[in-house]
Design a protein around this motif. Structure first.
Motif: not given
Length: 130
Positions: A2, A4-5, A8, A12, A60-65, A67
């Motif tokens: 998807n 989000n992945q 991410e 990375a 990463y923190f914006w999409i994953h959490d 935040y």
């Protein structure tokens, strides 16, 4: 996979790219001949590597959490502004304290502008004595 992945994975890859550029910058610091080219390696590539790592962490923190880290944004801005200025000032201080250029550096266009004739004469006499 998807969205989000995928984002991410891109974050990375940004962090990995920043790490690789940082290693290349370290090799440049070791291998380059004089303070001017070493400063170039330290400021250009190290700034790019730090910005890529910080931006990758931010994404990463914006999409994953979900935040949004103000500290990472401030870190990106701080590094983006201060690192090139610091590199320029290091090179300027080295040049004004007459650190010699590497042999294959080419012309020194600032020598006639910054140093007067007396200083050039004394410096050339000292170089002839060596």
């Amino acid at each position: 996979m998807n969205v989000n992945q995928l984002i991410e994975l891109m974050a990375a890859l940004l962090i990995l790219f920043g790490s690789i550029v940082s290693v290349i910058s370290a090799f440049g610091m070791i291998r380059l001949p004089d303070v001017y080219t070493r400063s170039h390696a330290a400021t250009k590539s190290a700034t790019l590597s730090v910005l890529c790592v910080l931006f990758g962490a931010f994404v990463y923190f914006w999409i994953h959490d979900g935040y949004v880290s103000i500290r990472l944004i401030l870190g990106i801005i701080f590094v983006f502004i201060t690192a090139p200025v610091a590199g320029h000032l290091v090179c300027r201080a080295a040049y004004r304290s007459r650190v010699p250029l590497a042999e294959g550096s080419g012309n020194d266009a600032l020598k006639s502008v910054l140093f007067d004739d007396e200083e050039l004469r004394v410096k050339s006499e000292i170089e002839q004595l060596k």
